[in-house]
Design a protein around this motif. Structure first.
Motif, PDB file in Angstrom:
ATOM      1  N   LEU A 147     -15.842  31.909  -5.929  1.00  0.00           N
ATOM      2  CA  LEU A 147     -14.660  32.755  -6.025  1.00  0.00           C
ATOM      3  C   LEU A 147     -14.159  32.763  -7.467  1.00  0.00           C
ATOM      4  O   LEU A 147     -14.037  31.712  -8.093  1.00  0.00           O
ATOM      5  CB  LEU A 147     -13.560  32.245  -5.093  1.00  0.00           C
ATOM      6  N   THR A 148     -13.859  33.942  -7.979  1.00  0.00           N
ATOM      7  CA  THR A 148     -13.437  34.061  -9.378  1.00  0.00           C
ATOM      8  C   THR A 148     -12.004  34.558  -9.536  1.00  0.00           C
ATOM      9  O   THR A 148     -11.425  34.431 -10.609  1.00  0.00           O
ATOM     10  CB  THR A 148     -14.372  35.018 -10.134  1.00  0.00           C
ATOM     11  N   ARG A 149     -11.431  35.112  -8.467  1.00  0.00           N
ATOM     12  CA  ARG A 149     -10.041  35.573  -8.531  1.00  0.00           C
ATOM     13  C   ARG A 149      -9.446  35.518  -7.131  1.00  0.00           C
ATOM     14  O   ARG A 149     -10.080  35.965  -6.164  1.00  0.00           O
ATOM     15  CB  ARG A 149      -9.964  36.989  -9.098  1.00  0.00           C
ATOM     16  N   LEU A 150      -8.235  34.970  -7.021  1.00  0.00           N
ATOM     17  CA  LEU A 150      -7.620  34.728  -5.723  1.00  0.00           C
ATOM     18  C   LEU A 150      -6.134  35.053  -5.769  1.00  0.00           C
ATOM     19  O   LEU A 150      -5.528  35.139  -6.840  1.00  0.00           O
ATOM     20  CB  LEU A 150      -7.782  33.264  -5.291  1.00  0.00           C
ATOM     21  N   GLN A 151      -5.551  35.124  -4.572  1.00  0.00           N
ATOM     22  CA  GLN A 151      -4.119  35.379  -4.477  1.00  0.00           C
ATOM     23  C   GLN A 151      -3.555  34.753  -3.215  1.00  0.00           C
ATOM     24  O   GLN A 151      -3.986  35.070  -2.108  1.00  0.00           O
ATOM     25  CB  GLN A 151      -3.843  36.892  -4.479  1.00  0.00           C
ATOM     26  N   GLY A 178       1.241  36.125  -7.176  1.00  0.00           N
ATOM     27  CA  GLY A 178       0.424  37.047  -7.938  1.00  0.00           C
ATOM     28  C   GLY A 178      -1.039  36.636  -7.932  1.00  0.00           C
ATOM     29  O   GLY A 178      -1.379  35.472  -7.661  1.00  0.00           O
ATOM     30  N   ALA A 179      -1.924  37.568  -8.237  1.00  0.00           N
ATOM     31  CA  ALA A 179      -3.349  37.271  -8.329  1.00  0.00           C
ATOM     32  C   ALA A 179      -3.618  36.423  -9.560  1.00  0.00           C
ATOM     33  O   ALA A 179      -2.979  36.597 -10.607  1.00  0.00           O
ATOM     34  CB  ALA A 179      -4.140  38.565  -8.389  1.00  0.00           C
ATOM     35  N   GLN A 180      -4.583  35.499  -9.445  1.00  0.00           N
ATOM     36  CA  GLN A 180      -4.922  34.609 -10.554  1.00  0.00           C
ATOM     37  C   GLN A 180      -6.429  34.447 -10.659  1.00  0.00           C
ATOM     38  O   GLN A 180      -7.138  34.424  -9.641  1.00  0.00           O
ATOM     39  CB  GLN A 180      -4.298  33.221 -10.345  1.00  0.00           C
ATOM     40  N   ASP A 181      -6.923  34.294 -11.887  1.00  0.00           N
ATOM     41  CA  ASP A 181      -8.309  33.901 -12.073  1.00  0.00           C
ATOM     42  C   ASP A 181      -8.490  32.497 -11.514  1.00  0.00           C
ATOM     43  O   ASP A 181      -7.548  31.689 -11.494  1.00  0.00           O
ATOM     44  CB  ASP A 181      -8.688  33.934 -13.552  1.00  0.00           C
ATOM     45  N   PHE A 232      -5.853  29.389 -11.044  1.00  0.00           N
ATOM     46  CA  PHE A 232      -5.505  29.068  -9.661  1.00  0.00           C
ATOM     47  C   PHE A 232      -5.704  27.576  -9.396  1.00  0.00           C
ATOM     48  O   PHE A 232      -4.837  26.914  -8.808  1.00  0.00           O
ATOM     49  CB  PHE A 232      -6.385  29.892  -8.726  1.00  0.00           C
ATOM     50  N   GLN A 233      -6.819  27.020  -9.846  1.00  0.00           N
ATOM     51  CA  GLN A 233      -7.147  25.617  -9.582  1.00  0.00           C
ATOM     52  C   GLN A 233      -6.301  24.641 -10.381  1.00  0.00           C
ATOM     53  O   GLN A 233      -6.236  23.461 -10.056  1.00  0.00           O
ATOM     54  CB  GLN A 233      -8.630  25.364  -9.839  1.00  0.00           C
ATOM     55  N   ARG A 234      -5.643  25.128 -11.432  1.00  0.00           N
ATOM     56  CA  ARG A 234      -4.749  24.250 -12.199  1.00  0.00           C
ATOM     57  C   ARG A 234      -3.391  24.112 -11.512  1.00  0.00           C
ATOM     58  O   ARG A 234      -2.607  23.226 -11.855  1.00  0.00           O
ATOM     59  CB  ARG A 234      -4.555  24.795 -13.618  1.00  0.00           C
ATOM     60  N   GLY A 235      -3.097  25.000 -10.577  1.00  0.00           N
ATOM     61  CA  GLY A 235      -1.832  24.934  -9.853  1.00  0.00           C
ATOM     62  C   GLY A 235      -1.956  24.025  -8.649  1.00  0.00           C
ATOM     63  O   GLY A 235      -1.918  22.802  -8.741  1.00  0.00           O
ATOM     64  N   LYS A 236      -2.109  24.631  -7.493  1.00  0.00           N
ATOM     65  CA  LYS A 236      -2.301  23.887  -6.249  1.00  0.00           C
ATOM     66  C   LYS A 236      -3.764  24.101  -5.845  1.00  0.00           C
ATOM     67  O   LYS A 236      -4.091  25.025  -5.119  1.00  0.00           O
ATOM     68  CB  LYS A 236      -1.337  24.409  -5.184  1.00  0.00           C
ATOM     69  N   PRO A 237      -4.666  23.235  -6.317  1.00  0.00           N
ATOM     70  CA  PRO A 237      -6.103  23.485  -6.159  1.00  0.00           C
ATOM     71  C   PRO A 237      -6.582  23.349  -4.716  1.00  0.00           C
ATOM     72  O   PRO A 237      -5.989  22.644  -3.901  1.00  0.00           O
ATOM     73  CB  PRO A 237      -6.742  22.413  -7.055  1.00  0.00           C
ATOM     74  N   ILE A 238      -7.659  24.064  -4.432  1.00  0.00           N
ATOM     75  CA  ILE A 238      -8.370  23.907  -3.166  1.00  0.00           C
ATOM     76  C   ILE A 238      -9.448  22.853  -3.385  1.00  0.00           C
ATOM     77  O   ILE A 238     -10.327  23.010  -4.233  1.00  0.00           O
ATOM     78  CB  ILE A 238      -9.004  25.240  -2.729  1.00  0.00           C
ATOM     79  N   GLU A 239      -9.358  21.764  -2.674  1.00  0.00           N
ATOM     80  CA  GLU A 239     -10.219  20.619  -2.943  1.00  0.00           C
ATOM     81  C   GLU A 239     -11.594  20.732  -2.295  1.00  0.00           C
ATOM     82  O   GLU A 239     -11.758  21.397  -1.259  1.00  0.00           O
ATOM     83  CB  GLU A 239      -9.530  19.339  -2.474  1.00  0.00           C
TER      84      GLU A 239
END
Length: 301
Positions: free
Chosen positions: A273-277, A282-285, A289-296
């Motif tokens: 995945l390269t861009r998520l929301q 808002g949408a993020q690269d 995205f992973q620097r915020g609340k990352p998906i582990e």
């Protein structure tokens, strides 16, 4: 030429600007009427209407052309030609016949590959290697008219509908100007009877990701539905919109996050995945995205 312009969304604006820049007279702009949008559900004009009003052009937006008065008003413009691009209405024969040179359509596919409402989405979702623009002399059928001009481009491996949309809009704008300049010298070519596909309007029900499917199909789904309506999956109890992806190597349980850079296992292969929301955000690269609340790693989507 004296031109009636008929279009509604962003895709159409480039063509309107190009026609004006080329010195053509815009007799009137037809577009879809303003409709409720946004959180306040206030009526919002289409992108074409907004641009036309900036330019001081006459704008009309009939709901359809069933009223004889609307047909008469169209004919009274005495246009040389009408240029139609993503207008949003099927035109009756009375409208097609009104301009002296008929109506030209800017269609965002290599006809007859994708006729209908969503040719850009469908090209990416089907895994087409190429797309393009056809300038078509309109007839009573649905995108069945003779082709005056055609050009193609290669669809990139990570290209989204938004990316391809923008490239085709620029291509179509240049081609319609060229078509009007050389109109009398162009030779209309009937469409082939083989290879016809109908690009059905995108249904939101198509947007949910089924991770048990092959990665190549999921990647196309994500890119083809970006930015609207946006493919999605569930992250716990929250809906996660997926707006960009690429094929990658990996294996695991369907929907399993295989690393910290959002590599997701599919039924066959994996996508990154390269861009998520997230919902309400808002949408993020992916990196942001992973620097915020990352998906582990180990999470199952």
């Amino acid at each position: 030429m004296r031109v009636i312009f008929m279009g509604s969304p962003d895709f159409s604006v480039s063509a309107l600007d190009a026609l004006i820049d080329a010195g053509h007279e815009i007799a009137c702009v037809y577009c879809q009427p303003p409709r409720p949008a946004g959180r306040g559900k206030k009526d919002r004009p289409t992108a074409v209407q907004a641009r036309a009003e900036e330019l001081g052009l006459l704008v009309r937006h009939p709901l359809n052309f069933k009223d004889p008065a609307d047909v008469a008003a169209f004919a009274e413009l005495k246009a040389d030609i009408a240029v139609v691009v993503a207008y949003g209405l099927i035109l009756p024969q009375s409208i097609l016949d009104a301009p002296s040179k008929g109506c030209l359509n800017i269609h965002a596919s290599l006809l007859p590959r994708w006729r209908g409402a969503a040719p850009i989405h469908r090209a990416i979702m089907a895994g087409d290697e190429k797309s393009g623009v056809c300038i078509m002399q309109m007839d009573a059928g649905l995108d069945t008219g003779d082709v005056l001009l055609r050009d193609e481009l290669v669809i990139g491996a990570t290209e989204t509908t938004a990316d391809l949309h923008d490239r085709l809009a620029v291509m179509g704008a240049g081609m319609i100007v060229q078509s009007l300049e050389k109109y009398d010298d162009l030779s209309p070519a009937p469409q082939l009877e083989e290879g016809v596909n109908y690009a059905h309007k995108i249904d939101k029900a198509e947007a949910q990701i089924d991770w048990s499917r092959p990665a190549v199909e999921i990647d196309r789904q994500i890119r083809g539905l970006s930015p609207f309506p946006g493919a999605w999956c569930m992250l716990g109890k929250d809906r996660l919109k997926l707006l960009g992806s690429e094929l990658a190597e990996g294996a695991g349980a369907a929907g399993e996050v295989l690393d910290d850079q959002l590599l997701i296992a599919c039924g066959e292969g994996a996508v990154r995945l390269t861009r998520l929301q997230r919902a309400g955000k808002g949408a993020q690269d992916a990196e942001v995205f992973q620097r915020g609340k990352p998906i582990e790693k180990g999470t199952v989507l």
